[in-house]
Scaffold this active site. Sequence first.
Site, PDB file in Angstrom:
ATOM      1  CE  LYS A  82      22.841  23.402  30.627  1.00 54.16           C
ATOM      2  NZ  LYS A  82      23.747  22.281  30.311  1.00 54.16           N
TER       3      LYS A  82
ATOM      4  NE  ARG B 184      25.271  26.894  26.025  1.00 54.76           N
ATOM      5  CZ  ARG B 184      24.225  26.080  26.160  1.00 54.76           C
ATOM      6  NH1 ARG B 184      23.037  26.560  26.356  1.00 54.76           N
ATOM      7  NH2 ARG B 184      24.394  24.791  26.098  1.00 54.76           N
TER       8      ARG B 184
ATOM      9  NE  ARG C 123      21.250  15.504  25.172  1.00 58.48           N
ATOM     10  CZ  ARG C 123      21.635  16.725  25.597  1.00 58.48           C
ATOM     11  NH1 ARG C 123      21.102  17.240  26.686  1.00 58.48           N
ATOM     12  NH2 ARG C 123      22.567  17.386  24.935  1.00 58.48           N
TER      13      ARG C 123
ATOM     14  NE  ARG D 282      20.887  18.470  21.390  1.00 57.10           N
ATOM     15  CZ  ARG D 282      21.108  19.216  22.469  1.00 57.10           C
ATOM     16  NH1 ARG D 282      20.271  19.166  23.493  1.00 57.10           N
ATOM     17  NH2 ARG D 282      22.159  20.002  22.539  1.00 57.10           N
TER      18      ARG D 282
ATOM     19  NE  ARG E 218      26.760  20.476  22.860  1.00 53.27           N
ATOM     20  CZ  ARG E 218      26.066  19.401  23.228  1.00 53.27           C
ATOM     21  NH1 ARG E 218      26.298  18.234  22.653  1.00 53.27           N
ATOM     22  NH2 ARG E 218      25.163  19.497  24.155  1.00 53.27           N
TER      23      ARG E 218
HETATM   24  P1  ADP Z   1      23.085  21.378  26.229  1.00 52.96           P
HETATM   25  O1  ADP Z   1      22.090  21.501  27.330  1.00 52.96           O
HETATM   26  O2  ADP Z   1      23.307  19.977  25.821  1.00 52.96           O
HETATM   27  O3  ADP Z   1      24.320  22.173  26.468  1.00 52.96           O
HETATM   28  P2  ADP Z   1      21.382  23.150  24.655  1.00 52.96           P
HETATM   29  O4  ADP Z   1      20.203  22.448  24.114  1.00 52.96           O
HETATM   30  O5  ADP Z   1      21.198  24.036  25.838  1.00 52.96           O
HETATM   31  O6  ADP Z   1      22.499  22.049  24.918  1.00 52.96           O
HETATM   32  O7  ADP Z   1      22.087  24.025  23.527  1.00 52.96           O
HETATM   33  C1  ADP Z   1      22.407  23.473  22.263  1.00 52.96           C
HETATM   34  C2  ADP Z   1      23.143  24.508  21.430  1.00 52.96           C
HETATM   35  O8  ADP Z   1      22.288  25.659  21.227  1.00 52.96           O
HETATM   36  C3  ADP Z   1      24.419  25.080  22.046  1.00 52.96           C
HETATM   37  O9  ADP Z   1      25.542  24.254  21.799  1.00 52.96           O
HETATM   38  C4  ADP Z   1      24.505  26.434  21.322  1.00 52.96           C
HETATM   39  O10 ADP Z   1      24.998  26.276  19.991  1.00 52.96           O
HETATM   40  C5  ADP Z   1      23.050  26.852  21.215  1.00 52.96           C
HETATM   41  N1  ADP Z   1      22.631  27.680  22.372  1.00 52.96           N
HETATM   42  C6  ADP Z   1      21.687  27.381  23.298  1.00 52.96           C
HETATM   43  N2  ADP Z   1      21.586  28.383  24.207  1.00 52.96           N
HETATM   44  C7  ADP Z   1      22.481  29.327  23.839  1.00 52.96           C
HETATM   45  C8  ADP Z   1      22.885  30.597  24.371  1.00 52.96           C
HETATM   46  N3  ADP Z   1      22.339  31.091  25.493  1.00 52.96           N
HETATM   47  N4  ADP Z   1      23.852  31.278  23.720  1.00 52.96           N
HETATM   48  C9  ADP Z   1      24.414  30.820  22.610  1.00 52.96           C
HETATM   49  N5  ADP Z   1      24.103  29.639  22.062  1.00 52.96           N
HETATM   50  C10 ADP Z   1      23.149  28.891  22.653  1.00 52.96           C
HETATM   51  P1  ADP Z   2      21.719  19.217  29.867  1.00 52.58           P
HETATM   52  O1  ADP Z   2      20.398  19.925  29.633  1.00 52.58           O
HETATM   53  O2  ADP Z   2      22.502  19.830  30.980  1.00 52.58           O
HETATM   54  O3  ADP Z   2      22.528  19.080  28.626  1.00 52.58           O
HETATM   55  P2  ADP Z   2      20.094  16.799  30.189  1.00 52.58           P
HETATM   56  O4  ADP Z   2      19.102  17.094  31.260  1.00 52.58           O
HETATM   57  O5  ADP Z   2      19.626  16.812  28.783  1.00 52.58           O
HETATM   58  O6  ADP Z   2      21.387  17.748  30.362  1.00 52.58           O
HETATM   59  O7  ADP Z   2      20.739  15.377  30.516  1.00 52.58           O
HETATM   60  C1  ADP Z   2      21.695  14.778  29.641  1.00 52.58           C
HETATM   61  C2  ADP Z   2      21.434  13.269  29.525  1.00 52.58           C
HETATM   62  O8  ADP Z   2      21.693  12.652  30.792  1.00 52.58           O
HETATM   63  C3  ADP Z   2      19.979  12.903  29.178  1.00 52.58           C
HETATM   64  O9  ADP Z   2      20.008  11.747  28.378  1.00 52.58           O
HETATM   65  C4  ADP Z   2      19.332  12.609  30.522  1.00 52.58           C
HETATM   66  O10 ADP Z   2      18.278  11.655  30.400  1.00 52.58           O
HETATM   67  C5  ADP Z   2      20.510  12.031  31.320  1.00 52.58           C
HETATM   68  N1  ADP Z   2      20.475  12.404  32.745  1.00 52.58           N
HETATM   69  C6  ADP Z   2      20.040  13.560  33.320  1.00 52.58           C
HETATM   70  N2  ADP Z   2      20.189  13.521  34.671  1.00 52.58           N
HETATM   71  C7  ADP Z   2      20.768  12.324  34.953  1.00 52.58           C
HETATM   72  C8  ADP Z   2      21.201  11.680  36.179  1.00 52.58           C
HETATM   73  N3  ADP Z   2      21.085  12.271  37.368  1.00 52.58           N
HETATM   74  N4  ADP Z   2      21.747  10.458  36.073  1.00 52.58           N
HETATM   75  C9  ADP Z   2      21.876   9.851  34.863  1.00 52.58           C
HETATM   76  N5  ADP Z   2      21.499  10.391  33.685  1.00 52.58           N
HETATM   77  C10 ADP Z   2      20.958  11.618  33.717  1.00 52.58           C
END
Ligand code: ADP
Ligand code: ADP
Length: 222
Positions: A19, A94, A133, A166, A177
């Site tokens: 994302k 979410r 990551r 992280r 998660r």
């Molecule tokens: P990822 O993309 O890896 O799922 P994020 O960086 O979007 O992680 O979110 C990290 C953490 O921040 C989530 O596990 C949650 O604890 C919190 N968080 C982020 N966005 C929201 C939301 N819209 N509602 C509730 N918690 C959130």
């Molecule tokens: P999210 O926000 O959904 O948690 P991220 O964009 O942070 O996901 O991506 C998660 C991890 O995967 C990061 O380390 C990123 O560099 C890697 N990544 C993202 N897109 C791809 C892809 N198409 N192929 C391989 N690795 C990816």
Amino acid sequence: MTTPASSKLVLLGPPGAGKGTQAELLSARLGTPHISTGDMLRSEISQGTALGVRAKGFMDKGELVPDDLMLGIVRQRLARMDCNEGFVLDGFPRSVPQAVSLDDICGGASPGKLRALSLDVPTDELVRRLTERRTCRKCGAMYHLTFEPPKRPGICDKCGGDLYQRDDDREEIIAARLEVYRKETAPLLTFYRERSALVEVQGTGATEQVFRRVVASLGVPA
Ligand code: ADP
Ligand code: ADP
Ligand code: ZN
């Protein structure tokens, strides 16, 4: 006459689906802001604000931060001028209550008003992406030790900041998660599908390949 498709986008998908990566590319292509609620929360934590202190306890366990806290910051952010032409919202909504609140803010999900883009990636690939990551402490840029390594180990290509893992990208928290996603967030696919506002894209393959699919599915001009 058909209504033009909206540039108000929300990105859906489990942790690690890409994302943040795709939101950044879309934001550059569309000229609308990339709003990541995870980045906003991490910034509150590093500044030591009261909101950051409250949010950290939930985030460290892989749980959702309560809706009332989230809604406050999202409402404020979307009220800013740079969101007038649209936005790429990454990490919100979410949960179904959050989606209902976003409908209130934006006047309802529909192809002309707000669309949801869902990235689909199998679980084993999600785990591989998350465990390797690395995130820039300074600018939030994302790297992957195998798939998108930085030019110099441990250092951000974009700003020279240091890269860290992280706390919630450790394997036991990742499992929590993914479970939260399945229970709380996955129902949003039905929510947006019922409003004809869901665009589903396969999130596997190289980043550029996924981006081409995303752009084509959204009908973004090249
Ligand atoms: P990822 O993309 O890896 O799922 P994020 O960086 O979007 O992680 O979110 C990290 C953490 O921040 C989530 O596990 C949650 O604890 C919190 N968080 C982020 N966005 C929201 C939301 N819209 N509602 C509730 N918690 C959130
Ligand atoms: P999210 O926000 O959904 O948690 P991220 O964009 O942070 O996901 O991506 C998660 C991890 O995967 C990061 O380390 C990123 O560099 C890697 N990544 C993202 N897109 C791809 C892809 N198409 N192929 C391989 N690795 C990816
Ligand atoms: Zn950086």
